[in-house]
Design a protein around this motif. Structure first.
Motif, PDB file in Angstrom:
ATOM      1  N   LYS A   1       0.841  -1.193   0.000  1.00 55.45           N
ATOM      2  CA  LYS A   1       0.000   0.000   0.000  1.00 55.45           C
ATOM      3  C   LYS A   1       0.876   1.243   0.000  1.00 55.45           C
ATOM      4  O   LYS A   1       1.897   1.293   0.678  1.00 55.45           O
ATOM      5  CB  LYS A   1      -0.923  -0.013   1.219  1.00 55.45           C
ATOM      6  CG  LYS A   1      -1.919  -1.165   1.169  1.00 55.45           C
ATOM      7  CD  LYS A   1      -2.849  -1.175   2.356  1.00 55.45           C
ATOM      8  CE  LYS A   1      -2.151  -1.625   3.603  1.00 55.45           C
ATOM      9  NZ  LYS A   1      -3.104  -1.803   4.732  1.00 55.45           N
ATOM     10  N   LEU A   2       0.437   2.218  -0.760  1.00 57.23           N
ATOM     11  CA  LEU A   2       1.225   3.429  -0.942  1.00 57.23           C
ATOM     12  C   LEU A   2       0.398   4.651  -0.597  1.00 57.23           C
ATOM     13  O   LEU A   2      -0.715   4.822  -1.094  1.00 57.23           O
ATOM     14  CB  LEU A   2       1.709   3.518  -2.394  1.00 57.23           C
ATOM     15  CG  LEU A   2       2.563   4.724  -2.777  1.00 57.23           C
ATOM     16  CD1 LEU A   2       3.888   4.702  -2.030  1.00 57.23           C
ATOM     17  CD2 LEU A   2       2.809   4.724  -4.283  1.00 57.23           C
ATOM     18  N   GLU A   3       0.927   5.485   0.272  1.00 54.04           N
ATOM     19  CA  GLU A   3       0.326   6.773   0.596  1.00 54.04           C
ATOM     20  C   GLU A   3       1.218   7.848   0.012  1.00 54.04           C
ATOM     21  O   GLU A   3       2.408   7.895   0.309  1.00 54.04           O
ATOM     22  CB  GLU A   3       0.210   6.937   2.110  1.00 54.04           C
ATOM     23  CG  GLU A   3      -0.295   8.311   2.537  1.00 54.04           C
ATOM     24  CD  GLU A   3      -0.255   8.480   4.047  1.00 54.04           C
ATOM     25  OE1 GLU A   3      -0.773   7.595   4.743  1.00 54.04           O
ATOM     26  OE2 GLU A   3       0.313   9.471   4.513  1.00 54.04           O
ATOM     27  N   MET A   4       0.648   8.713  -0.828  1.00 57.46           N
ATOM     28  CA  MET A   4       1.442   9.727  -1.521  1.00 57.46           C
ATOM     29  C   MET A   4       0.950  11.123  -1.182  1.00 57.46           C
ATOM     30  O   MET A   4      -0.244  11.348  -0.994  1.00 57.46           O
ATOM     31  CB  MET A   4       1.368   9.518  -3.036  1.00 57.46           C
ATOM     32  CG  MET A   4       1.931   8.198  -3.516  1.00 57.46           C
ATOM     33  SD  MET A   4       1.749   7.981  -5.305  1.00 57.46           S
ATOM     34  CE  MET A   4       2.772   9.328  -5.889  1.00 57.46           C
ATOM     35  N   SER A   5       1.872  12.073  -1.131  1.00 60.55           N
ATOM     36  CA  SER A   5       1.529  13.476  -0.958  1.00 60.55           C
ATOM     37  C   SER A   5       1.403  14.122  -2.328  1.00 60.55           C
ATOM     38  O   SER A   5       2.253  13.923  -3.195  1.00 60.55           O
ATOM     39  CB  SER A   5       2.614  14.195  -0.152  1.00 60.55           C
ATOM     40  OG  SER A   5       2.743  13.624   1.130  1.00 60.55           O
TER      41      SER A   5
END
Length: 297
Positions: A291-295
């Motif tokens: 899972k990837l959380e990006m700004s």
């Protein structure tokens, strides 16, 4: 649409950028579907805090052919992190995974390798390994668990600090040589270190010297492969090898690991922070998806 190669690169070879992100970013979550599409959900600043602790996306696991919803929160502190890592490792062992990797930052949950001084980061890893083992390994199996530190002096330090009074067997991968100041160390033959009663090997942060991971490969081939034993690499910074940080021309044996040993490895717990304007977090807790959380700005 991403190709399969691009998806694997995103999952396997995160790269940290050395600058700090600007304040108050908007955030998007990113899920990777079976067809390679990235699904982004934009989140306002007011929702950022809750998202930071509830990192839930719709993405695909390496072992699954279907899209899976897995609600595993990003840890709020190291106590929760260790709980998650223990559970993930237990599930991997039940699935008969033999070669496993645990990787997360030790200078703070939002840090990247190098944020802390090297010796301090290793000492932090040592303490966290002790806490991980205490809650994961039954007391009766402690004497059948062998923990390998990078070198003999590190074992001595562990016995006097984090592992004082512990029943685990403490061992080492290399020992200093006359040419240590020039980057050379004496290789330890793994067949001479392992005992018949050993069941689990845990290798602690084998990244300071390039020879350490070569010894880990030897340990796997001589004492784990084709046996019931298990091997866990704890904070080995293996992405250095995966990403080509060590040029194959100068480090051919080390570079070869990305095609031999590392593809056999199951990443059971992983946190990697990206710094920079488009920073983010890559997270996995076995058997869930990457899972990837990006700004985004």
């Amino acid at each position: 649409m991403l190709s399969a190669t691009t998806t694997a690169f995103v999952s396997k070879v995160p790269i940290a950028f050395p600058s700090l992100p600007p304040p108050n970013p908007n955030v998007s979550t990113c899920g990777i579907k079976n067809d390679g599409q990235i699904v982004l959900q934009r989140v306002t600043e007011s929702k950022t805090k809750s998202l930071r602790l509830r990192l839930v996306t719709n993405s695909v696991s390496e072992d699954s052919s279907a899209s899976v919803d897995v609600d595993v929160p990003f840890p709020s502190d190291y106590f929760e992190l260790l709980q998650q890592a223990r559970k993930a490792t237990e599930l991997a062992l039940k699935d008969n995974r033999q070669l496993m990797e645990i990787e997360f930052p030790t200078a703070g949950l939002e840090s990247v390798p190098g944020d802390g001084e090297g010796g301090i980061e290793m000492t932090g890893s040592m303490q966290l390994i002790r806490e991980f083992c205490e809650g994961f390994i039954n007391p009766e199996k402690a004497t059948r668990t062998r923990i390998f530190f990078p070198e003999a002096s590190e074992v001595q330090f562990a016995r006097q600090s984090a592992f004082e009074g512990a029943s685990f067997k403490l061992d080492y991968l290399t020992k200093p040589s006359f040419f240590e100041d020039f980057g050379f160390s004496e290789k330890v033959k793994m067949a001479d270190r392992v005992k018949p009663e050993d069941e689990l090997f845990l290798v602690a942060y084998p990244y300071f010297n390039v020879n350490e991971m070569l010894v880990v490969e030897e340990l796997y081939k001589e004492a784990v492969e084709n046996t019931a034993r298990k091997l866990i690499i704890f904070n080995g910074e293996l992405d250095r090898i995966r990403s080509g940080y060590y040029p194959s021309f100068f480090y051919p044996k080390l570079a070869k690991l990305s095609k031999t040993l590392l593809p056999m490895m199951e990443t059971v717990y992983y946190i990697h922070n990206f710094k920079g304007r488009n920073g983010g977090i890559l997270f996995r807790c076995y058997p869930g998806p990457w899972k990837l959380e990006m700004s985004v700005f």
